[in-house]
Design a protein around this motif. Structure first.
Motif, short mmCIF file in Angstrom:
data_model
loop_
_atom_site.label_atom_id
_atom_site.label_comp_id
_atom_site.label_asym_id
_atom_site.label_seq_id
_atom_site.Cartn_x
_atom_site.Cartn_y
_atom_site.Cartn_z
N ILE A 130 8.53 -2.10 10.61
CA ILE A 130 7.16 -1.73 10.02
C ILE A 130 7.15 -1.45 8.69
O ILE A 130 8.20 -1.34 7.89
CB ILE A 130 7.25 -0.23 10.67
CG1 ILE A 130 6.93 -0.22 12.24
CG2 ILE A 130 5.77 0.47 10.01
CD1 ILE A 130 6.93 1.08 12.71
N SER A 131 6.01 -1.91 8.10
CA SER A 131 5.77 -2.11 6.54
C SER A 131 6.57 -0.63 5.87
O SER A 131 6.11 0.28 6.16
CB SER A 131 4.15 -1.98 6.30
OG SER A 131 4.06 -1.76 4.96
N PRO A 132 7.19 -0.84 4.85
CA PRO A 132 7.91 -0.15 4.08
C PRO A 132 6.83 0.75 3.36
O PRO A 132 7.03 2.03 2.93
CB PRO A 132 8.59 -0.82 3.21
CG PRO A 132 8.85 -2.22 3.45
CD PRO A 132 7.64 -2.46 4.56
N VAL A 133 5.73 0.23 2.96
CA VAL A 133 4.42 0.77 2.43
C VAL A 133 4.00 2.20 3.53
O VAL A 133 3.91 3.31 2.95
CB VAL A 133 3.30 0.03 2.03
CG1 VAL A 133 2.20 0.72 1.62
CG2 VAL A 133 3.90 -0.95 0.92
N ALA A 134 3.76 1.66 4.75
CA ALA A 134 3.25 2.44 5.54
C ALA A 134 4.42 3.60 5.92
O ALA A 134 4.10 4.84 5.94
CB ALA A 134 2.81 1.80 6.98
N ARG A 135 5.50 3.33 5.86
CA ARG A 135 6.80 4.09 6.13
C ARG A 135 6.80 5.16 5.00
O ARG A 135 7.09 6.32 5.19
CB ARG A 135 8.13 3.45 6.39
CG ARG A 135 8.17 2.79 7.44
CD ARG A 135 9.63 2.53 7.90
NE ARG A 135 10.26 1.23 7.51
CZ ARG A 135 11.53 1.17 7.63
NH1 ARG A 135 12.26 2.10 8.12
NH2 ARG A 135 12.12 -0.02 7.29
N TYR B 36 4.34 5.95 2.73
CA TYR B 36 3.03 6.68 2.67
C TYR B 36 3.13 8.02 3.47
O TYR B 36 2.41 9.12 3.15
CB TYR B 36 1.91 5.90 3.22
CG TYR B 36 0.69 6.52 3.02
CD1 TYR B 36 0.39 6.74 1.49
CD2 TYR B 36 -0.18 6.84 4.11
CE1 TYR B 36 -1.28 7.42 1.51
CE2 TYR B 36 -1.36 7.39 3.90
CZ TYR B 36 -1.90 7.60 2.42
OH TYR B 36 -3.04 8.38 2.27
N ALA B 37 3.79 7.93 4.69
CA ALA B 37 3.77 9.07 5.64
C ALA B 37 4.47 10.39 4.88
O ALA B 37 4.05 11.33 5.01
CB ALA B 37 4.73 8.73 6.73
N TRP B 38 5.42 10.15 3.90
CA TRP B 38 6.03 11.31 3.10
C TRP B 38 4.99 12.07 2.47
O TRP B 38 5.13 12.92 1.97
CB TRP B 38 7.11 10.65 2.54
CG TRP B 38 8.31 10.39 3.30
CD1 TRP B 38 8.63 9.07 3.68
CD2 TRP B 38 9.15 11.26 4.39
NE1 TRP B 38 9.52 9.13 4.63
CE2 TRP B 38 10.03 10.33 5.07
CE3 TRP B 38 8.96 12.42 4.51
CZ2 TRP B 38 10.62 10.90 6.12
CZ3 TRP B 38 9.78 13.20 5.51
CH2 TRP B 38 10.64 12.31 6.06
N ILE C 67 9.51 0.31 -3.48
CA ILE C 67 8.33 0.94 -2.95
C ILE C 67 8.60 2.33 -2.99
O ILE C 67 7.82 3.08 -3.56
CB ILE C 67 7.87 0.42 -1.61
CG1 ILE C 67 7.56 -1.01 -1.60
CG2 ILE C 67 6.98 1.35 -1.07
CD1 ILE C 67 7.59 -1.65 -0.24
#
Lengths: 341, 258, 274
Positions: free
Chosen positions: C105-110, C112-114, C217
């Motif tokens: 899964i996209s590290p950006v999405a991962r 962003y959750a934080w 990122i």
């Protein structure tokens, strides 16, 4: 009649860098013959076979097949079939398509393709397995597919690389007679590469024994089994006791060669099979250092002045135990004369 | 006792790794204008809105094109190289492997900067070409590695058998080798695609005004977008990756190649 | 049939030329920038870099985060991997898939959750204020802790996967045998499990460490300008000041770390094969 020089290998040398795998080998194979290339691993037999197939270039020498020089003909134009030790079936193709592979490349299609593939599959007894993939077959069945795939294109020459070595003992016997029948029925010239002398003796019309890249001896199975000319071939054929001949007599046992035995004095060495050593009497003496019961016979290891000898005698006769002193005889009329030890 | 602790650790680790996704997925369902969790109300508003935002649509299309293009290119370069190293004793084989897989070792941001300054600017390359160069180099090692794995499962004598039955070398490659490494190539394609699609650092310096990849665009948007659209988009992207991977695992057994 | 080395070389040539010209050459030129001034070759950029307090702080922070994340992921990784092994072979494959999944899964999405979780109005702050633990929201974002958590989430799966496969390759009877002999859990872990999975630990550790020290990122999103790491510093220096010389120095440091850890992995994996 058949061409005695159907396959002619002339002065073939194959070298990789400094290692010479095959050294000046010349062999002629008559049409329809089943020739066994016999030798231990590393003797150059597989290299030679791969060169005949065109998978390896020759360093020097030439190959002619059916009066045509094929030395520089690429492998895919040689019409030489090869059954690989690993079978090398195409994993993604069914049995039918494996067998049809070569025919399709020859633009054979339709009924003719169907007929020839069916015929080849029937010949190896695999009817009903046409749709299976190689991984769904046993080792013996894969072997049969490999055979069918090679013979269906009617090669001018069929090479078999240790074809039985990956099978268990019972299957090996079965496939051996199967191969014999195939050779008889198809009449195709075959070269059979093996390190197993019993296979070679049972199958071949003629055997070429190789050693260190050279031909050690060639001849019929009887020739090799009864009359090996060198210690190397003799040992391969089960002559485990080899004593060199010196001007004084036998090595380690001087004086044992007297006038009565002048017929063997011109040999460089003499060889006896274990069963030809007579135990319990005779002019030689030694000590039993090992005895192993083998059912009908017992095998003894005897330490003598002539070296360590192996003898075999029927269990019903006199028994000896390790440590016993023993007299024995090496009868000269049962000995094989060797030109080199 | 230790078992209980172990399972507790396993559960907590999975919550730590996957829980944040559930939260942003949930935040995306909000009907309000601010990104909060728990969401204010429930609607599909923001999941729909993502498709309406033009800049995301454009960068999504660009990222797709870039991922497909550079992965195909990486396979075209990587398959012959992997084949050469698996079959031929190429002089200096270890060096070749080291060079071809070097992009894994060099941090991508450095590669991006170097490409920009010493290749893209001097040659006047357009942004897309620059991105394709960078991404292809990053994906090529994966292509080489995955295809190498599937080539080691195919014995070389199978090709020899094909040649002895009358095939040319090239014919043997296409008729025998290619069908047998097809799954490996598909796996390489998927891994390459995902690597390229999610890649940020190499693109940082290479993207230009108006021409940008989706993850870079999302990074930029995070600075000024406070509504749940990015959460919704992140969720959709995660779902896309997960479904690609799950399907690939089912069909190809992807994990054998990772 | 495969004896002709020229064919092999010809097949490998396109990839070789591509990576060489489009990748290694520019990276090589970049590396020389830090060593070159109009006056000639020099190491002065390195000495300047290592005497600059900010640069030093960033370098130490990068190493601190790298080692910290590695150690933490090893501790969690062992607990998790042992539990995964305990679930039995069938579940094991499914569990492994659960740990592969986040990697895809996209590290950006991962990352962003934080933001959602750690922000001023994020879930954690709401809980903290709601429970009366603090009167006002805590500063969680743009702290080293946030970066640490983000990196840990990003790279923990690598450690878990590496340790799981190491534990799977451990001889099956070792643990029951040790238990029968009356060894306590700590003894079993330090005397049996750790030595037998040492290679998996090193491989996982180097993957996590290189991943963490070369991350962009996570520090960019969760650290911002306050908590710089080497890659964000590099980006800042280039985009704000066009300072290629410093970028080149940072590149050299990062590549050196990466080569060192990768060659450690390679040494271990080739020795295992031998």
């Amino acid at each position: 009649m058949s061409d005695p020089e159907y396959l002619a290998l002339r002065n073939i040398t194959i070298a990789y860098g400094k290692t010479v795998a095959v050294n000046d080998v010349s062999i002629s194979v008559p049409q329809g013959e089943l020739l066994a290339l016999l030798g231990p691993s590393g003797c150059g037999k597989t290299t030679l076979m791969r060169a005949i197939a065109g998978l390896l270039p020759l360093t020097t020498g030439s190959i002619a097949l059916n009066k045509r020089d094929i030395t520089r003909v690429p492998a895919n134009k040689r019409e030489v079939g090869l059954v690989f030790q690993s079978y090398a079936l195409f994993p993604h193709l069914s049995v039918f398509e494996n067998v049809a592979f070569g025919l399709r490349l020859r633009k054979i299609s339709g009924d003719q393709l169907q007929q020839r593939v069916d015929g080849a599959i029937a010949m190896v007894g695999l009817q009903g397995f046409e749709r299976r993939l190689p991984k769904e077959l046993s080792g013996g069945q894969q072997q049969r597919v490999a055979l069918a795939r090679s013979v269906v294109v009617r090669p001018s020459l069929l090479l078999l690389d240790e074809p039985l070595s990956n099978l268990d003992a019972r299957l090996r016997l079965e496939m051996r007679s199967e191969l014999h029948r195939l050779h008889r029925d198809l009449g195709v010239t075959m070269i059979y590469v093996t390190h197993d002398q019993t296979e070679a003796l049972a199958l071949a019309d003629r055997i070429v024994v190789m050693r260190d890249g050279c031909v050690a001896q060639s001849g019929t199975p009887e020739d090799l089994y009864e009359r090996p000319t060198s210690g190397f071939v003799a040992r391969f054929m089960g002559f485990e006791n080899i004593l060199s001949v010196t001007p004084e007599g036998l090595a380690g046992e001087p004086g044992r060669l007297d006038a009565a035995t002048s017929s063997v004095r011109d040999a460089r060495a003499l060889a006896w099979r274990p069963q030809n050593v007579v135990l319990g009497q005779g002019p030689f003496s030694g000590r039993v250092v090992g005895a192993s019961y083998q059912g009908e016979t017992t095998e003894y290891l005897i330490d003598s002045a002539a070296g360590m000898l192996k003898a075999q005698s029927p269990v019903v006769s006199q028994r000896f135990a390790p440590g016993d002193a023993i007299n024995f005889d090496l009868p000269f009329d049962r000995a094989v004369k060797l030109a080199e030890s | 006792m230790m078992r209980m602790l172990g399972f507790a650790a396993l559960g907590l680790a999975l919550i730590f790794l996957l829980g944040p996704f559930l939260i942003i997925a949930g935040a995306g369902f909000s009907s309000g204008d601010l990104l909060v969790f728990p969401p204010q109300g429930f609607s599909l508003r923001w999941y729909g809105a993502v498709f309406e935002i033009e800049r995301f649509r454009e960068s999504f299309v660009l990222s797709m094109q870039l991922a497909v293009g550079s992965t195909v290119l990486a396979l075209l370069l990587g398959v012959p190289a992997a084949y050469a190293m698996a079959r031929y004793q190429v002089p200096g084989g270890e060096w070749i492997r080291t060079i071809v897989t070097a992009p894994v070792i060099v941090p991508a941001i450095i590669a991006g900067l170097a490409l920009l300054r010493y290749t893209v600017i001097p040659l006047g390359l357009p942004v897309m070409a620059a991105l394709v160069l960078g991404h292809t180099a990053l994906v090529a090692p994966y292509a080489v590695r995955v295809v190498t794995v599937s080539l080691t499962h195919l014995r070389p004598d199978v090709e020899e058998a094909a040649v002895l039955l009358g095939a040319t070398r090239t014919g043997a490659f296409f008729k025998v080798v290619l069908p047998n490494i097809r799954n490996g190539m598909m796996a390489a394609f998927i891994l390459g695609f995902i690597t390229s699609f999610n890649q940020v650092p190499v693109s940082l310096f290479l993207t230009g005004p108006g021409v940008t990849t989706l993850p870079i665009d999302m990074l930029a948007a995070m600075e000024f977008v406070y509504d749940p659209s990015i959460a919704a988009l992140s969720t959709l992207l995660a779902l896309m990756s997960v479904s690609i991977v799950l399907i690939a695992e089912r069909v190809l057994g992807l994990s054998r190649y990772v | 049939m495969f004896a002709d080395r020229r064919i092999g070389l010809a097949l490998a040539a396109p990839a070789l030329l591509f990576v060489g010209l489009a990748f290694l050459l520019p990276v090589g030129i970049l590396l020389t920038e830090g060593l070159r001034t109009p006056a000639g070759w020099t190491l002065s950029r390195f000495t300047t870099f290592f005497t600059d307090p900010l640069a030093l702080e960033v370098t130490f922070r990068t190493l601190r985060l790298g080692f910290g994340v590695t150690i933490m992921s090893a501790i969690i990784g062992y607990a998790v991997a042992l539990a995964v092994i305990e679930t039995g072979p069938g579940n094991r494959a499914r569990m492994t898939a659960l740990f592969i999944l986040p990697l895809m899964i996209s590290p950006v999405a991962r990352t962003y959750a934080w933001i959602v979780l750690l922000g001023r109005t994020g879930l954690i702050n709401k809980a903290v204020v709601g429970l009366g633990l603090s009167d006002e929201p805590l500063r969680l974002l743009f702290t080293e802790t946030a970066v640490f958590i983000g990196l840990l989430q990003l790279f923990l799966p690598l450690m878990v996967l590496s340790l799981t496969s190491a534990l799977e390759n451990m001889p099956a009877d070792v643990l029951p045998a040790a238990r029968v002999l009356g060894a306590g859990w700590l003894t079993i872990f330090f005397r049996v499990i750790l030595p037998l999975t040492r290679e998996g630990l090193i491989v996982g550790g180097t993957l996590v460490f290189t991943g963490a020290v070369t991350a962009y990122i996570t520090p960019a999103v969760l650290g911002g300008a306050k908590v710089l790491m080497l890659e964000t510093l590099l980006y800042q220096r280039v985009s704000v000041a066009n300072d290629i010389a410093t970028a080149s120095v940072i590149a050299a440091i990062l590549i050196a770390m990466s080569i060192a850890t990768h060659s450690l992995i390679r040494r271990i994996t080739t020795r295992r094969r031998a």
